[in-house]
Design a protein around this motif. Sequence first.
Motif, PDB file in Angstrom:
ATOM      1  N   TYR A   1       0.822  -1.210   0.000  1.00 28.22           N
ATOM      2  CA  TYR A   1       0.000   0.000   0.000  1.00 28.22           C
ATOM      3  C   TYR A   1       0.857   1.261   0.000  1.00 28.22           C
ATOM      4  O   TYR A   1       0.584   2.214  -0.732  1.00 28.22           O
ATOM      5  N   VAL A   2       1.875   1.297   0.860  1.00 34.61           N
ATOM      6  CA  VAL A   2       2.681   2.520   0.978  1.00 34.61           C
ATOM      7  C   VAL A   2       3.875   2.530   0.042  1.00 34.61           C
ATOM      8  O   VAL A   2       4.510   3.581  -0.144  1.00 34.61           O
ATOM      9  N   GLY A   3       4.184   1.384  -0.576  1.00 32.36           N
ATOM     10  CA  GLY A   3       5.330   1.333  -1.470  1.00 32.36           C
ATOM     11  C   GLY A   3       4.982   1.271  -2.939  1.00 32.36           C
ATOM     12  O   GLY A   3       5.828   1.568  -3.792  1.00 32.36           O
ATOM     13  N   ASP A   4       3.728   0.900  -3.260  1.00 30.73           N
ATOM     14  CA  ASP A   4       3.355   0.742  -4.658  1.00 30.73           C
ATOM     15  C   ASP A   4       2.015   1.405  -4.972  1.00 30.73           C
ATOM     16  O   ASP A   4       1.967   2.451  -5.624  1.00 30.73           O
ATOM     17  N   LEU A   5       0.917   0.807  -4.522  1.00 26.99           N
ATOM     18  CA  LEU A   5      -0.404   1.301  -4.903  1.00 26.99           C
ATOM     19  C   LEU A   5      -0.625   2.736  -4.445  1.00 26.99           C
ATOM     20  O   LEU A   5      -1.105   3.578  -5.220  1.00 26.99           O
ATOM     21  N   GLY A   6      -0.288   3.047  -3.197  1.00 31.26           N
ATOM     22  CA  GLY A   6      -0.498   4.394  -2.680  1.00 31.26           C
ATOM     23  C   GLY A   6       0.269   5.462  -3.453  1.00 31.26           C
ATOM     24  O   GLY A   6      -0.321   6.447  -3.907  1.00 31.26           O
ATOM     25  N   PRO A   7       1.596   5.314  -3.630  1.00 36.72           N
ATOM     26  CA  PRO A   7       2.332   6.330  -4.394  1.00 36.72           C
ATOM     27  C   PRO A   7       1.850   6.459  -5.837  1.00 36.72           C
ATOM     28  O   PRO A   7       1.770   7.582  -6.361  1.00 36.72           O
ATOM     29  N   TRP A   8       1.541   5.328  -6.488  1.00 39.50           N
ATOM     30  CA  TRP A   8       1.021   5.436  -7.857  1.00 39.50           C
ATOM     31  C   TRP A   8      -0.291   6.211  -7.877  1.00 39.50           C
ATOM     32  O   TRP A   8      -0.492   7.091  -8.723  1.00 39.50           O
ATOM     33  N   LEU A   9      -1.181   5.878  -6.951  1.00 45.75           N
ATOM     34  CA  LEU A   9      -2.492   6.523  -6.918  1.00 45.75           C
ATOM     35  C   LEU A   9      -2.360   8.017  -6.626  1.00 45.75           C
ATOM     36  O   LEU A   9      -3.049   8.841  -7.243  1.00 45.75           O
ATOM     37  N   ALA A  10      -1.463   8.391  -5.716  1.00 45.80           N
ATOM     38  CA  ALA A  10      -1.249   9.803  -5.413  1.00 45.80           C
ATOM     39  C   ALA A  10      -0.760  10.558  -6.643  1.00 45.80           C
ATOM     40  O   ALA A  10      -1.225  11.674  -6.937  1.00 45.80           O
ATOM     41  N   GLY A  11       0.175   9.964  -7.384  1.00 42.04           N
ATOM     42  CA  GLY A  11       0.695  10.622  -8.574  1.00 42.04           C
ATOM     43  C   GLY A  11      -0.348  10.750  -9.669  1.00 42.04           C
ATOM     44  O   GLY A  11      -0.454  11.803 -10.328  1.00 42.04           O
ATOM     45  N   GLU A  12      -1.135   9.707  -9.882  1.00 40.72           N
ATOM     46  CA  GLU A  12      -2.163   9.746 -10.917  1.00 40.72           C
ATOM     47  C   GLU A  12      -3.273  10.728 -10.543  1.00 40.72           C
ATOM     48  O   GLU A  12      -3.810  11.431 -11.405  1.00 40.72           O
ATOM     49  N   TYR A  13      -3.590  10.789  -9.271  1.00 40.28           N
ATOM     50  CA  TYR A  13      -4.609  11.729  -8.803  1.00 40.28           C
ATOM     51  C   TYR A  13      -4.173  13.169  -9.074  1.00 40.28           C
ATOM     52  O   TYR A  13      -4.957  13.985  -9.566  1.00 40.28           O
ATOM     53  N   ALA A  14      -2.942  13.468  -8.751  1.00 40.37           N
ATOM     54  CA  ALA A  14      -2.430  14.823  -8.989  1.00 40.37           C
ATOM     55  C   ALA A  14      -2.419  15.145 -10.482  1.00 40.37           C
ATOM     56  O   ALA A  14      -2.718  16.275 -10.887  1.00 40.37           O
ATOM     57  N   ARG A  15      -2.091  14.157 -11.310  1.00 38.41           N
ATOM     58  CA  ARG A  15      -2.064  14.385 -12.746  1.00 38.41           C
ATOM     59  C   ARG A  15      -3.463  14.666 -13.309  1.00 38.41           C
ATOM     60  O   ARG A  15      -3.645  15.561 -14.133  1.00 38.41           O
ATOM     61  N   VAL A  16      -4.449  13.928 -12.825  1.00 42.35           N
ATOM     62  CA  VAL A  16      -5.800  14.014 -13.374  1.00 42.35           C
ATOM     63  C   VAL A  16      -6.584  15.183 -12.789  1.00 42.35           C
ATOM     64  O   VAL A  16      -7.254  15.944 -13.508  1.00 42.35           O
ATOM     65  N   HIS A  17      -6.534  15.340 -11.470  1.00 45.20           N
ATOM     66  CA  HIS A  17      -7.386  16.319 -10.791  1.00 45.20           C
ATOM     67  C   HIS A  17      -6.648  17.457 -10.110  1.00 45.20           C
ATOM     68  O   HIS A  17      -7.271  18.447  -9.704  1.00 45.20           O
ATOM     69  N   GLY A  18      -5.346  17.345  -9.947  1.00 52.18           N
ATOM     70  CA  GLY A  18      -4.607  18.349  -9.200  1.00 52.18           C
ATOM     71  C   GLY A  18      -4.523  17.981  -7.732  1.00 52.18           C
ATOM     72  O   GLY A  18      -4.965  16.925  -7.309  1.00 52.18           O
ATOM     73  N   VAL A  19      -3.969  18.889  -6.953  1.00 52.37           N
ATOM     74  CA  VAL A  19      -3.716  18.644  -5.538  1.00 52.37           C
ATOM     75  C   VAL A  19      -4.706  19.449  -4.695  1.00 52.37           C
ATOM     76  O   VAL A  19      -5.018  20.607  -5.011  1.00 52.37           O
ATOM     77  N   LYS A  20      -5.174  18.829  -3.663  1.00 47.92           N
ATOM     78  CA  LYS A  20      -6.124  19.466  -2.751  1.00 47.92           C
ATOM     79  C   LYS A  20      -5.575  20.779  -2.194  1.00 47.92           C
ATOM     80  O   LYS A  20      -4.376  20.887  -1.911  1.00 47.92           O
ATOM     81  N   ALA A  21      -6.447  21.772  -2.049  1.00 48.08           N
ATOM     82  CA  ALA A  21      -6.020  23.058  -1.504  1.00 48.08           C
ATOM     83  C   ALA A  21      -5.414  22.864  -0.125  1.00 48.08           C
ATOM     84  O   ALA A  21      -5.969  22.141   0.706  1.00 48.08           O
ATOM     85  N   PRO A  22      -4.275  23.484   0.160  1.00 51.00           N
ATOM     86  CA  PRO A  22      -3.625  23.271   1.463  1.00 51.00           C
ATOM     87  C   PRO A  22      -4.458  23.807   2.619  1.00 51.00           C
ATOM     88  O   PRO A  22      -5.154  24.819   2.480  1.00 51.00           O
ATOM     89  N   ARG A  23      -4.393  23.098   3.724  1.00 54.12           N
ATOM     90  CA  ARG A  23      -5.072  23.517   4.958  1.00 54.12           C
ATOM     91  C   ARG A  23      -4.061  24.163   5.892  1.00 54.12           C
ATOM     92  O   ARG A  23      -2.882  23.865   5.826  1.00 54.12           O
ATOM     93  N   PRO A  24      -4.544  25.039   6.776  1.00 55.32           N
ATOM     94  CA  PRO A  24      -3.637  25.659   7.743  1.00 55.32           C
ATOM     95  C   PRO A  24      -2.946  24.599   8.602  1.00 55.32           C
ATOM     96  O   PRO A  24      -3.567  23.592   8.944  1.00 55.32           O
TER      97      PRO A  24
END
Length: 273
Positions: free
Chosen positions: A250-273
């Motif tokens: 989860y933290v070495g393969d699926l999670g990092p891939w999913l995070a990268g693809e999410y950022a590519r497709v939808h962008g990154v969530k607005a930062p919180r304080p």
Amino acid sequence: MTGNAVRRPGLDARGFLTREGSLGRVPPAFRPVVTATRDRLTDVFGHRLHSAYLYGSIPRGTARVGRSDLDLLLALHQEPTGADRDDARALGAALDEEFGQIDGHGTLLFGRARLLSDLERYDLGWFVACLCTPLLGEDLAAHLPRYRPDSLLARETNGDLALILPRWRRRIAEAGDTEEARRPLVRFMSRHLVRTGFTLVMPRWHGWTSDLHEMAEAFAGVYPERGEQMRAAAALGRDPAGDAAVLAAYVGDLGPWLAGEYARVHGVKAPRP
């Protein structure tokens, strides 16, 4: 929708997301739990509490006796304090011990102003309006917009996986080296990854579901090369096994891939304080 387009679940006739749960859907076995929760919330929080909500399998009507947990969201008039969180944990633990129908508990606490803020409109605000069932007090959904399953909603709900993964790695490292200690982590992380995978494809699927297997199938329809991983995560989200290799993947393969693809497709969530 027009033509031969598929009518997806979770939407009304105008394409807005509908609220998925209701008190009328609470299974009979869980109604005493809900009644006791409502009564004790008033006793514990009194005037500090603006409103309270159920979410998860109990208000969806899919809870399993002895397997499902009690999930609550509390909106307080002010931002929650450490004492508020201690009170919520103590109440949840007492209910969990008293009622064998539930297996675990979790309570989210937020100030009313934060839940209605512009920053949280497409994250916590959406969560309250669409995934939470009113239990006590004034329903904050009356002050929130209607939502569509679009890229903005996808970005603001789950576009922060890259920030979460380091915390997951720490939790895994700090967990005891036993199957029993790892099982809750597998359950939690499996569900989070499946829901993130689903919201990645949600605008294309054009609908909403909280069923983990339906989420995994929607994802697999767009990313077949990762489909079996997501189907396996959906199964472990319902019936977890504390396998160290699963967490490592989860933290070495699926999670990092999913995070990268999410950022590519939808962008990154607005930062919180």
